[in-house]
Design a protein around this motif. Structure first.
Motif, short mmCIF file in Angstrom:
data_model
loop_
_atom_site.label_atom_id
_atom_site.label_comp_id
_atom_site.label_asym_id
_atom_site.label_seq_id
_atom_site.Cartn_x
_atom_site.Cartn_y
_atom_site.Cartn_z
N GLU A 274 18.26 -7.95 -4.38
CA GLU A 274 17.48 -8.09 -3.14
C GLU A 274 18.22 -8.97 -2.16
OE1 GLU A 274 15.73 -8.95 -6.11
OE2 GLU A 274 15.27 -6.81 -6.24
N PHE A 275 18.79 -10.03 -2.69
CA PHE A 275 19.46 -11.00 -1.83
C PHE A 275 20.56 -10.34 -1.01
CE2 PHE A 275 20.70 -15.00 -0.37
CZ PHE A 275 22.05 -15.20 -0.56
N ARG A 276 21.34 -9.46 -1.68
CA ARG A 276 22.45 -8.86 -0.94
C ARG A 276 21.94 -7.96 0.17
NH1 ARG A 276 24.97 -4.54 -5.35
NH2 ARG A 276 23.09 -3.24 -5.49
N ILE A 277 20.83 -7.25 -0.09
CA ILE A 277 20.27 -6.38 0.94
C ILE A 277 19.73 -7.22 2.10
CG2 ILE A 277 18.57 -4.62 1.48
CD1 ILE A 277 20.38 -3.40 -0.33
N VAL A 278 19.11 -8.35 1.75
CA VAL A 278 18.59 -9.23 2.80
C VAL A 278 19.74 -9.68 3.71
CG1 VAL A 278 17.68 -11.54 3.21
CG2 VAL A 278 16.54 -10.04 1.60
N ILE A 279 20.83 -10.11 3.07
CA ILE A 279 22.00 -10.55 3.86
C ILE A 279 22.51 -9.43 4.74
CG2 ILE A 279 24.38 -11.35 3.73
CD1 ILE A 279 22.79 -13.51 2.83
N LEU A 280 22.67 -8.25 4.14
CA LEU A 280 23.23 -7.12 4.89
C LEU A 280 22.38 -6.76 6.09
CD1 LEU A 280 24.56 -4.66 2.19
CD2 LEU A 280 25.87 -5.89 3.92
N THR A 281 21.07 -6.61 5.87
CA THR A 281 20.23 -6.20 7.00
C THR A 281 20.19 -7.29 8.05
OG1 THR A 281 18.32 -6.89 5.69
CG2 THR A 281 18.78 -4.54 5.82
N ALA A 282 20.22 -8.55 7.61
CA ALA A 282 20.24 -9.64 8.60
C ALA A 282 21.52 -9.55 9.43
CB ALA A 282 20.15 -10.99 7.89
N ILE A 283 22.64 -9.27 8.77
CA ILE A 283 23.91 -9.13 9.51
C ILE A 283 23.82 -8.00 10.51
CG2 ILE A 283 26.35 -8.51 9.32
CD1 ILE A 283 26.46 -9.96 6.69
N VAL A 284 23.25 -6.87 10.08
CA VAL A 284 23.13 -5.72 10.99
C VAL A 284 22.31 -6.10 12.21
CG1 VAL A 284 22.09 -3.45 11.28
CG2 VAL A 284 23.43 -3.94 9.26
N ASN B 139 12.70 -6.53 1.19
CA ASN B 139 13.48 -7.23 0.17
C ASN B 139 13.18 -8.72 0.13
OD1 ASN B 139 15.62 -5.46 -1.33
ND2 ASN B 139 15.42 -4.64 0.73
N ILE B 140 12.87 -9.28 1.30
CA ILE B 140 12.46 -10.69 1.29
C ILE B 140 11.16 -10.83 0.50
CG2 ILE B 140 11.38 -12.42 2.74
CD1 ILE B 140 13.66 -12.81 4.07
N ALA B 141 10.26 -9.86 0.68
CA ALA B 141 8.99 -9.92 -0.04
C ALA B 141 9.24 -9.89 -1.54
CB ALA B 141 8.11 -8.76 0.38
N VAL B 142 10.15 -9.04 -1.98
CA VAL B 142 10.46 -9.00 -3.41
C VAL B 142 11.09 -10.32 -3.84
CG1 VAL B 142 11.84 -7.89 -5.18
CG2 VAL B 142 10.76 -6.51 -3.43
N ALA B 143 11.98 -10.83 -3.01
CA ALA B 143 12.66 -12.08 -3.37
C ALA B 143 11.66 -13.23 -3.49
CB ALA B 143 13.72 -12.41 -2.33
N ILE B 144 10.67 -13.24 -2.59
CA ILE B 144 9.71 -14.35 -2.63
C ILE B 144 8.65 -14.13 -3.69
CG2 ILE B 144 7.92 -15.56 -1.35
CD1 ILE B 144 9.40 -15.04 1.18
N GLY B 145 7.99 -12.97 -3.63
CA GLY B 145 6.84 -12.79 -4.49
C GLY B 145 7.16 -12.15 -5.83
N GLY B 146 8.40 -11.72 -5.97
CA GLY B 146 8.72 -11.02 -7.20
C GLY B 146 8.20 -9.61 -7.17
N PRO B 147 8.77 -8.74 -8.00
CA PRO B 147 8.33 -7.35 -7.97
C PRO B 147 7.01 -7.15 -8.70
CG PRO B 147 10.00 -7.65 -9.64
CD PRO B 147 9.83 -8.99 -8.99
N LYS B 148 6.05 -7.99 -8.40
CA LYS B 148 4.78 -7.91 -9.10
C LYS B 148 3.73 -7.25 -8.22
CE LYS B 148 4.30 -12.28 -10.09
NZ LYS B 148 3.70 -13.50 -10.72
N ILE B 149 2.70 -6.79 -8.87
CA ILE B 149 1.58 -6.22 -8.13
C ILE B 149 0.41 -7.18 -8.21
CG2 ILE B 149 -0.01 -4.30 -7.95
CD1 ILE B 149 2.03 -2.53 -9.18
#
Lengths: 325, 319, 242
Positions: A274-284, B139-149
């Motif tokens: 997830e982190f890498r996608i976050v970085i990439l989209t932020a860069i875009v 993806n930030i949401a997954v990073a923060i909250g985890g892939p949970k429901i």
């Protein structure tokens, strides 16, 4: 036009490096680069359509999927050999894309994005739905071209077709057609008034770009061994856009540089997906907002800055000469 | 679920029993029809937001689903830690407000430059930026909250309409959506601000001469549009449950409706939304539930082949 | 009068946009070699007529003929290939392409080779005093320079017969205006190019055009030399009445 200038020599050097690279890298990295070459073709062909001609299609990834499935299904269900199924896969994507292109002729901008998005979703759902024929969500196995799982032959295959695609696109953009395409994006009404047959060239570029995507997809299937509707997922399209934007839209090297460097970065950050996608989209987002040209623009400015540095003392010396002379 | 055809003809069953079975089927049909109508109206909230933003700024916000998701998460957090299950409707309003503020901020930072002459290729910029935002937020949401429901508490117990059983959550969400849509309609048609919005949508440069600050309205419009999605997320939280990808399906439905209806037509969206909801519901019930995604798209393909700009859409004029 | 002596003939053309009659039963004939002015107050339908002639819109009623051949309904690029070029009220140049590249395209569509097109372009750019900007992107040019670029771009057509211009002098610096006027005269006398020019600049129209057609509220209300037309009570009324 001079063939042996600095830029072309540089490209040749790069090519030679690419050819000998597998010797010094592991199997794993050969595989990574093979996939990077796949995305290079996807990025470069989308840039031709969306970047240069202004046809912002959100369904480009779908043609890779259509190509892969066509070739694989022809082999699995009809027993066709590679040399039939591969061209058939490419041909079918070109036919379907020309139909889509005709449908999209009168639409542009936002509507084109919406319609191509809908097209992508419809096709993806079709492949999921018709599971008796297409294998559904599970996907289907695709016969391997080289009959082996070792990555090296596939590396050279994809290097070859990537070079083919890049050269083709370069030839088109340098030709008169390249001018027409750019004028269509910039101002289609002016283009029509100056004699450019917009209809013909829009369909032409649709077919070429989609044909290249289809080709990439066909060989992808026969290299990975398994294809599924995930190929048509919207994320794939987003990745293509990310590569092109980071590399630099509307440059020829941009999509290549973008695809390879971003794929490399993604491999390095494999653990944090997830982190890498976050970085990439932020860069875009940052690039779009502040620095539209992407990496290629960065290189261009660097080059200019370096050149100016070199010119500085030279002209000062000349000034001195003039003063004395 | 049995259809009439599963009964052999002339089986000797009395007419009475046949009528009873017909009644069951009609019962079931009505049940699914109602679910379809409810879901259709809820999806309309998304489409209204997308359409409204497009009408004012000619920009399609591909990240609407993520604002839906933010609304859902905000609602969950509010209900779990602050308000408790009983005040869920307060939560909906607060969630919508939070999303409104967020949306307005995003517009100010990212979208406004398009209109202040800094950005050249506008449509390209908007599409790329909003798509990137969507993926970023997901993806930030997954990073923060985890892939949970996360499961928010029910808003209401199961109820029934006439004799048909109905999930209380759905009924409540339906009513909430109707209220929101109604308020929105009233706001646009009757209030001064709403009519100013209409003006901006119809003639952006002309309306400036009447003293309307279009840039401010842009920001408001984006905020309102995303707030609609956020409210939808809050309302649907107990039904779709709360997780980082919960905005995906509503996004797809929202855009399907837009493509079917054509951009720019509010009644079109209602018609298309209802049709989509019903098609989806009946398709899942009577054909197969595993392909719930496909029914809407079949409808879309049929309609587009007859009317390529959507049911009520108008092609852009060129010169 | 034989149809074919007219280069361009507009026959009873009507153009409706919804309920609006932008062009109402307009007829006019332009002879080969003319420099015709098309004038009239704002909103009189001049640009609409231009767009109809060049294939941007389709006529609602009536027909448009070029060398006797019907051209209404044809695509703009087909009309362009027949020898008709046009300019737009707001200069439509390709902003991300260079000045030179802008010039090359109409030549390419006419089948000229790169070398031929380039030399012809440089010749024209030199004449227009734009040659030093040839490798600059069009977006870095001023509005007036872009109008000039738009105009000389049309001259790249190897077989130009009719040049339709929409407000070529609007908001343009005096020196650029001079170049435009000179190029029109040169093309008209030297290469027998016919011109149809929409303009508000009465003095320029008077000096340049042999004959003038006046439109008002979508209708043609007068035609003749500038003197005849200036004394026509209907014309005076149209401009003053508003």
């Amino acid at each position: 036009m001079k063939i042996f200038n600095l830029k072309n020599i540089g490209l040749l050097v790069l090519l030679i490096v690419a050819v000998f690279l597998p010797v010094v890298i592991s199997d794993y990295w050969r595989f990574v680069l093979t996939i990077a070459f796949f995305y290079t073709i996807m990025a470069a062909s989308w840039n031709l359509l969306g970047g240069y001609t202004g046809q912002f299609s959100l369904g480009h990834h779908t043609f890779a999927m259509i190509g892969a499935y066509t070739s694989t299904l022809l082999m699995q269900k009809a027993g066709a050999p590679f040399w039939v199924s591969i061209p058939a896969g490419i041909l079918l994507t070109m036919i379907i894309s020309s139909l889509l292109g005709v449908m999209c002729l009168r639409i542009h901008g936002i509507y084109l994005a919406l319609i191509t998005w809908a097209f992508a979703e419809v096709v993806r759902n079709y492949f999921r739905l018709h599971y008796a024929f297409t294998g559904g969500d599970r996907g289907i196995d695709s016969p391997l071209i080289f009959g082996t799982m070792k990555p090296t032959p596939y590396y050279y295959l994809f290097l070859g077709i990537a070079v083919l695609a890049i050269v083709l696109i370069a030839v088109i953009m340098r030709s008169k057609i390249g001018y027409y395409l750019r004028s269509i994006r910039d101002d289609p009404i002016a283009a029509r008034s100056m004699g450019v047959d917009i209809v013909r060239y829009k369909i032409f570029v649709f077919m070429v770009a989609s044909g290249l995507a289809g080709m990439a997809g066909v060989f992808y299937g026969h290299s990975i061994g398994l294809i599924s509707p995930v190929m048509g997922d919207f994320n794939e399209m987003a990745m293509i856009i990310i590569f092109v934007v980071i590399g630099g839209m509307r440059t020829q090297a941009g999509p290549i540089v973008g695809a390879i460097s971003v794929r490399y970065l993604m491999e390095l950050l494999r653990a944090q997906s997830e982190f890498r996608i976050v970085i990439l989209t932020a860069i875009v987002i940052l690039i779009m907002r502040f620095f539209n040209g992407g990496l290629m623009e960065l290189f261009r400015r660097l080059k200019k800055w370096i050149r100016r540095d070199r010119e500085g003392p030279v002209s000062a010396y000349q000034e001195l000469e003039q003063k004395q002379g | 679920m049995r259809s009439l055809s599963s009964y052999p003809a002339n089986s000797g069953t009395s007419k009475c029993k046949q009528k009873e079975d017909e009644a069951i089927d009609l019962h079931l049909f009505s049940q699914f029809l109602i679910t379809g109508i409810i879901m259709g109206v809820l999806y309309c909230l998304m489409s209204m937001g997308i359409n409204f933003i497009y009408g004012i700024m000619k920009v399609i916000n591909w990240s609407m689903g993520e604002f839906f998701m933010i609304g859902a998460f905000t609602q969950y957090i509010l209900l779990t830690f602050l308000l408790g299950a009983d005040y869920w409707y307060v939560g909906v309003i607060l969630s919508a407000l939070v999303v409104f503020i967020l949306g307005a901020l995003v517009q100010r930072i990212l979208i406004k430059p398009m209109f202040v002459g800094i950005i050249e290729a506008k449509m390209e910029y908007a599409t790329i930026v909003t798509i990137s935002m969507a993926i970023f937020l997901r993806n930030i949401a997954v990073a923060i909250g985890g892939p949970k429901i996360y499961t928010p508490p029910d808003y209401a117990g199961p109820t029934q309409i006439l004799t048909l059983p109905l999930s209380g959550n759905r009924l409540v969400a339906f009513i909430g959506a109707l209220i929101l849509l109604g308020l929105f309609y009233y706001f646009i048609k009757k209030s001064w601000t709403g009519r100013a919005f209409q003006g901006v949508a119809q003639n952006r440069s002309g309306v400036q001469t009447a003293g309307v600050n279009v840039l401010k309205y842009d920001m408001l419009a984006f905020g309102i549009g995303t707030a609609l999605a956020g409210a939808g997320g809050a309302l649907l939280a107990p039904i779709f449950l709360v997780h980082p990808l919960c905005g995906l399906v509503p996004t797809v439905r929202g855009f399907e409706i837009i493509v079917i209806a054509g951009l720019g037509s509010i009644p079109g969206i209602l018609v298309a939304g209802l049709s989509l909801g019903i098609a989806e519901s009946l398709g899942s019930a009577f054909i197969s539930p595993s392909f719930v995604d496909i029914y809407g798209f079949i409808l879309l393909v049929i309609i587009l082949s007859i009317k390529p700009y959507g049911l009520f859409g108008k092609p852009e004029r060129e010169v | 009068m034989d149809d074919r002596s007219n280069l361009l003939e507009v026959k009873n053309v009507v153009k409706m946009f919804g309920g609006l009659r932008a062009n109402d039963n307009i007829s006019l004939q332009v002879e080969k070699g003319e420099i015709r002015g098309l004038i009239g107050p704002n909103g009189s339908g001049k640009t609409t007529l231009i767009n109809l002639i060049t294939g941007i819109y389709e006529v609602t009623e009536g027909s448009i003929h070029y060398y006797g051949r019907r051209i209404d309904g044809l695509q703009s690029n087909v009309i362009a290939s027949m020898g008709i070029m046009r300019t737009f009220q707001v200069a439509r140049v390709w902003r991300d392409m260079t000045v030179l590249e802008n010039m090359l395209i109409p030549a390419f569509t006419q089948g000229l080779s790169r070398r031929e097109a380039k030399s012809r372009a440089e010749e024209l750019l030199d004449f227009a005093l734009l040659i030093r900007l040839k490798d600059k992107q069009a977006k870095s040019l001023s509005g007036g320079q872009n109008m000039l670029l738009q105009i000389v771009r049309g001259f790249m057509h190897k077989d130009l017969k009719l040049y339709v211009m929409d407000e070529p002098f609007a908001g343009v610096h005096q020196s650029i205006k001079g170049i435009i006027i000179e190029s029109i005269k040169m093309m008209n006398q030297g290469k027998d190019v016919t011109f149809l020019i929409v303009s508000h600049e009465m003095s320029t129209v008077k000096a340049l055009c042999n004959k003038v057609t006046v439109l008002c509220k979508g209708e043609r209300i007068a035609e003749g030399t500038m003197e005849e037309v200036a004394n026509d009570p209907q014309v005076i009324d149209a401009y003053l009445g508003g």
